[in-house]
Structures are given as C-alpha cells and as structure tokens.
Design a protein around this motif. Structure first.
Motif, PDB file in Angstrom:
ATOM      1  N   LEU A   1      55.158  47.030  34.576  1.00 60.81           N
ATOM      2  CA  LEU A   1      55.037  45.628  34.956  1.00 60.81           C
ATOM      3  C   LEU A   1      53.632  45.125  34.645  1.00 60.81           C
ATOM      4  O   LEU A   1      52.651  45.844  34.856  1.00 60.81           O
ATOM      5  N   GLU A   2      53.541  43.904  34.165  1.00 60.07           N
ATOM      6  CA  GLU A   2      52.231  43.293  33.964  1.00 60.07           C
ATOM      7  C   GLU A   2      51.807  42.614  35.263  1.00 60.07           C
ATOM      8  O   GLU A   2      52.475  41.699  35.741  1.00 60.07           O
ATOM      9  N   LEU A   3      50.710  43.096  35.844  1.00 57.14           N
ATOM     10  CA  LEU A   3      50.221  42.569  37.116  1.00 57.14           C
ATOM     11  C   LEU A   3      48.988  41.713  36.889  1.00 57.14           C
ATOM     12  O   LEU A   3      48.105  42.061  36.103  1.00 57.14           O
ATOM     13  N   ASP A   4      48.927  40.600  37.602  1.00 67.07           N
ATOM     14  CA  ASP A   4      47.801  39.683  37.529  1.00 67.07           C
ATOM     15  C   ASP A   4      46.857  39.985  38.699  1.00 67.07           C
ATOM     16  O   ASP A   4      47.307  40.130  39.840  1.00 67.07           O
ATOM     17  N   TYR A   5      45.556  40.089  38.404  1.00 66.74           N
ATOM     18  CA  TYR A   5      44.612  40.436  39.468  1.00 66.74           C
ATOM     19  C   TYR A   5      43.243  39.848  39.169  1.00 66.74           C
ATOM     20  O   TYR A   5      42.967  39.375  38.068  1.00 66.74           O
ATOM     21  N   GLU A   6      42.375  39.921  40.169  1.00 68.45           N
ATOM     22  CA  GLU A   6      40.992  39.485  40.017  1.00 68.45           C
ATOM     23  C   GLU A   6      40.109  40.357  40.909  1.00 68.45           C
ATOM     24  O   GLU A   6      40.488  40.681  42.037  1.00 68.45           O
ATOM     25  N   LEU A   7      38.954  40.743  40.413  1.00 66.92           N
ATOM     26  CA  LEU A   7      37.959  41.464  41.194  1.00 66.92           C
ATOM     27  C   LEU A   7      36.760  40.552  41.400  1.00 66.92           C
ATOM     28  O   LEU A   7      36.246  39.974  40.440  1.00 66.92           O
ATOM     29  N   ILE A   8      36.336  40.408  42.665  1.00 69.64           N
ATOM     30  CA  ILE A   8      35.189  39.566  42.957  1.00 69.64           C
ATOM     31  C   ILE A   8      34.161  40.372  43.756  1.00 69.64           C
ATOM     32  O   ILE A   8      34.511  41.311  44.467  1.00 69.64           O
ATOM     33  N   GLY A   9      32.907  39.997  43.627  1.00 68.91           N
ATOM     34  CA  GLY A   9      31.832  40.705  44.323  1.00 68.91           C
ATOM     35  C   GLY A   9      31.109  41.674  43.402  1.00 68.91           C
ATOM     36  O   GLY A   9      31.474  41.860  42.233  1.00 68.91           O
ATOM     37  N   ASP A  10      30.088  42.278  43.914  1.00 77.19           N
ATOM     38  CA  ASP A  10      29.259  43.227  43.176  1.00 77.19           C
ATOM     39  C   ASP A  10      30.115  44.388  42.669  1.00 77.19           C
ATOM     40  O   ASP A  10      30.799  45.051  43.452  1.00 77.19           O
ATOM     41  N   GLU A  11      30.054  44.647  41.353  1.00 79.64           N
ATOM     42  CA  GLU A  11      30.908  45.691  40.785  1.00 79.64           C
ATOM     43  C   GLU A  11      30.541  47.091  41.279  1.00 79.64           C
ATOM     44  O   GLU A  11      31.338  48.027  41.151  1.00 79.64           O
ATOM     45  N   ASN A  12      29.384  47.243  41.873  1.00 79.12           N
ATOM     46  CA  ASN A  12      28.973  48.535  42.415  1.00 79.12           C
ATOM     47  C   ASN A  12      29.226  48.660  43.918  1.00 79.12           C
ATOM     48  O   ASN A  12      28.924  49.697  44.508  1.00 79.12           O
ATOM     49  N   ALA A  13      29.764  47.613  44.523  1.00 74.70           N
ATOM     50  CA  ALA A  13      30.018  47.622  45.962  1.00 74.70           C
ATOM     51  C   ALA A  13      31.286  48.422  46.272  1.00 74.70           C
ATOM     52  O   ALA A  13      32.143  48.619  45.400  1.00 74.70           O
ATOM     53  N   PRO A  14      31.462  48.878  47.523  1.00 77.85           N
ATOM     54  CA  PRO A  14      32.679  49.604  47.901  1.00 77.85           C
ATOM     55  C   PRO A  14      33.918  48.729  47.685  1.00 77.85           C
ATOM     56  O   PRO A  14      33.907  47.540  48.025  1.00 77.85           O
ATOM     57  N   PRO A  15      34.992  49.283  47.123  1.00 76.60           N
ATOM     58  CA  PRO A  15      36.186  48.482  46.836  1.00 76.60           C
ATOM     59  C   PRO A  15      37.017  48.180  48.077  1.00 76.60           C
ATOM     60  O   PRO A  15      37.123  49.001  48.993  1.00 76.60           O
ATOM     61  N   LEU A  16      37.599  46.999  48.078  1.00 77.14           N
ATOM     62  CA  LEU A  16      38.448  46.523  49.179  1.00 77.14           C
ATOM     63  C   LEU A  16      39.620  45.767  48.568  1.00 77.14           C
ATOM     64  O   LEU A  16      39.430  44.943  47.675  1.00 77.14           O
ATOM     65  N   VAL A  17      40.818  46.042  49.051  1.00 72.34           N
ATOM     66  CA  VAL A  17      42.029  45.371  48.571  1.00 72.34           C
ATOM     67  C   VAL A  17      42.528  44.410  49.638  1.00 72.34           C
ATOM     68  O   VAL A  17      42.724  44.796  50.791  1.00 72.34           O
ATOM     69  N   LEU A  18      42.753  43.153  49.249  1.00 74.21           N
ATOM     70  CA  LEU A  18      43.281  42.125  50.153  1.00 74.21           C
ATOM     71  C   LEU A  18      44.655  41.693  49.656  1.00 74.21           C
ATOM     72  O   LEU A  18      44.798  41.251  48.521  1.00 74.21           O
ATOM     73  N   THR A  19      45.670  41.816  50.514  1.00 76.41           N
ATOM     74  CA  THR A  19      47.044  41.501  50.135  1.00 76.41           C
ATOM     75  C   THR A  19      47.624  40.436  51.057  1.00 76.41           C
ATOM     76  O   THR A  19      47.686  40.637  52.272  1.00 76.41           O
ATOM     77  N   PRO A  20      48.052  39.299  50.498  1.00 78.16           N
ATOM     78  CA  PRO A  20      48.663  38.236  51.316  1.00 78.16           C
ATOM     79  C   PRO A  20      50.119  38.529  51.630  1.00 78.16           C
ATOM     80  O   PRO A  20      50.633  39.605  51.289  1.00 78.16           O
ATOM     81  N   GLY A  21      50.794  37.581  52.276  1.00 74.76           N
ATOM     82  CA  GLY A  21      52.174  37.775  52.675  1.00 74.76           C
ATOM     83  C   GLY A  21      53.146  36.893  51.913  1.00 74.76           C
ATOM     84  O   GLY A  21      52.785  36.214  50.955  1.00 74.76           O
ATOM     85  N   GLY A  22      54.392  36.893  52.381  1.00 72.33           N
ATOM     86  CA  GLY A  22      55.434  36.117  51.735  1.00 72.33           C
ATOM     87  C   GLY A  22      55.583  36.506  50.283  1.00 72.33           C
ATOM     88  O   GLY A  22      55.346  37.643  49.889  1.00 72.33           O
ATOM     89  N   ARG A  23      55.982  35.538  49.456  1.00 69.80           N
ATOM     90  CA  ARG A  23      55.913  35.738  48.004  1.00 69.80           C
ATOM     91  C   ARG A  23      54.784  34.879  47.454  1.00 69.80           C
ATOM     92  O   ARG A  23      54.837  34.386  46.345  1.00 69.80           O
ATOM     93  N   TYR A  24      53.748  34.721  48.270  1.00 77.18           N
ATOM     94  CA  TYR A  24      52.655  33.826  47.891  1.00 77.18           C
ATOM     95  C   TYR A  24      51.673  34.516  46.944  1.00 77.18           C
ATOM     96  O   TYR A  24      51.409  35.714  47.070  1.00 77.18           O
TER      97      TYR A  24
END
Length: 288
Positions: free
Chosen positions: A9-32
């Motif tokens: 599957l082709e997934l659309d994503y974006e990474l924001i913040g300092d590229e050397n900072a600890p990674p964090l994943v934020l996931t919304p709800g619904g089909r939003y």
C-alpha cells in the motif's frame, strides 16, 4: 509530506520536528486524515517539545491506499503502522493516539513492544453500543450500498468522497472489488468490532495486554461519552501492567460537545480541534 510503500500500500505521511529528536507517532481517529483540525497542531506542539513527530494517513484515510485482505480494518491499520515505523527506521518510539488512534496504537505496540518506549491514549472506543456503532459506521453503509447498487454505489458514498478526492486510486481499488466478496469482507470487518466480556478493545487479547509492559498513560473517558465509555478506559487501565490513569484537560461532556463541531479542515474545525490542549500533559508524561 511524502509517500512510501508498506505491505503493498502507498501510505501518505509527514515527519515534523528535529530529525535527530526522539521519534513519536501521532494517530487520529475515525477515517480522518492526518491534517484534520487539531492533529497537526498537536503534532507541532509535540515537535516543539522535543520530538520528531510522525503524522500519517492510515489505509483508507486521507491520501493513503486501501486493501481488503486483512482480517479487519484495525489489523490492516496497525500492521501498516508497524511496517511504516520499520520502513522509516524509527527506533525507541513514543506512540500517542485518540479514538481509533488509541486502538491502532495499542495493537501496533503489541506487535513491536521492544521498539515502543511509552504510550499515551485517550477516547478508547468501547462498550456494546459504542462498538455496534463502529460496525455500522465503518461497514454498515458499505454493505447497504453494495447490496443495492454494487461497487458503483459504494464509490458514491459520502464516506469515500474525501479519500477519492485526495487519492483517485481509491476509486479504482473499490471498483475493482467483486460486490459479493466486498459484502463478505465488510461483514467480517464488522464482526471484528463485536463487544466481548473478555477484552475492552476488539483485536487485543490478554496476551497482547501483557506484552504492553512499557509506561502507558490512559486518559479517563467522560461518564457521558457513549462512544468511548468510561468503563472501557478503566478496564484498559486495569489490564495494562504499567499504566497510569489520568483525568483529561476537559470536562465530562467533551465528546458530546466536539461531536457538534463541523468537519471543516480548511477552516480548522472538527472533532479533534481541541487536542492541542493535551500537549502539556503528554509532554510531561513522555519525557524521560
């Protein structure tokens, strides 16, 4: 903004913040989608607080592709998240999410517990009526449309309009489905939301909760919230080995209140627009 192939599957994503900072994943709800009002705003606050934040469109959401081969939509989404984290080479991640995003966060973390440092979740969908509502919301109108007008009727549903506008391939993927097989899949996906006295979260069993031994913050749901019942949040807290239950930064009627908000991404309105209020408590919990 970027795209990457995960599990075909082709997934659309974006990474924001300092590229050397600890990674964090934020996931919304619904089909939003990931740019729904409140989600990138919270993401930016978390990035400002010292994290490299991954915002992503789950399969069937926003500009990402969809498939119908997984046992359930939740399994498809959580496996996509595991694959996305691996493909991006993210290590020792924090995982946060609300509503469907809380379910996907827990399911994904149970599949890669060695790579998840901390979790924070809110608005955990549950309860007999709440879960029955999800089965209809995600699958019922699909079955009704396919049974009456085949896949041509399905692609006309309002529930697919935004995804098709953002990713025209969604329309072709849907039209390529056999209507009878699609109805069978939606029945199976709907059944996956069935309430059980064995677990508060469909798709998570006793062994899964046991694997989630990292520190987890659970926000207590409002007593008035029938979509994400208070008992569901308390039950999840009881099953997790290392969980902290906290009160949210809003009143008891929050879900009923925000459910009246218009879904208007352009004007930054929607059910998640008050999520930035979570930033201080999330940052306090997620820090080492």
């Amino acid at each position: 903004m970027a795209k990457i192939e995960v599990n075909g599957l082709e997934l659309d994503y974006e990474l924001i913040g300092d590229e050397n900072a600890p990674p964090l994943v934020l996931t919304p709800g619904g089909r939003y989608p990931r740019d729904t009002a409140g989600v990138p705003e919270l993401g930016q606050l978390l990035a400002d607080g010292g994290y490299r934040v991954l915002l992503w469109d789950r399969p069937g959401c926003g500009a990402s592709d969809i498939a119908f081969t997984a046992p359930s939509e939740s399994v498809m989404n959580c496996e996509a998240l595991v694959g996305l984290v691996q493909a991006l080479g993210l290590r020792d991640i924090r995982v946060v999410g609300g509503s469907a995003g809380s379910r996907i966060s827990l399911m994904a973390a149970a599949r890669m517990p060695e790579n998840v440092r901390k979790i924070a979740i809110w608005w955990i969908s549950g309860g007999p009526v709440g879960l029955a509502g999800l089965a209809w919301f995600y699958c019922g109108d699909q079955i009704a449309a396919a049974s009456k007008g085949g896949m041509e009727a399905v692609v006309q549903l309002p529930s697919w309009a935004e995804q098709i506008a953002r990713n025209p391939r969604i329309r072709q993927i849907l039209l390529a489905q056999d209507p009878d097989a699609y109805i069978d899949t939606m029945q199976r996906w709907g059944k996956a939301f069935a309430y059980s006295d064995e677990s508060p979260v469909p798709g998570l069993g006793e062994a899964d909760f046991a694997r989630l031994a990292m520190p987890i913050m659970v926000l207590r749901s409002g007593k008035s919230d029938m979509a994400h019942t208070r008992r569901t949040s308390e039950w999840v807290h009881e099953l997790l080995p290392n969980s902290t239950m906290v009160e949210p930064p809003w009143g008891d009627q929050e879900w009923n209140y925000v459910s009246t908000f218009p879904i208007d991404t352009a004007n930054r309105r929607g059910r998640f627009e008050r999520w930035p209020l979570l930033a201080p408590m999330l940052l306090d919990f997620l820090k080492d």
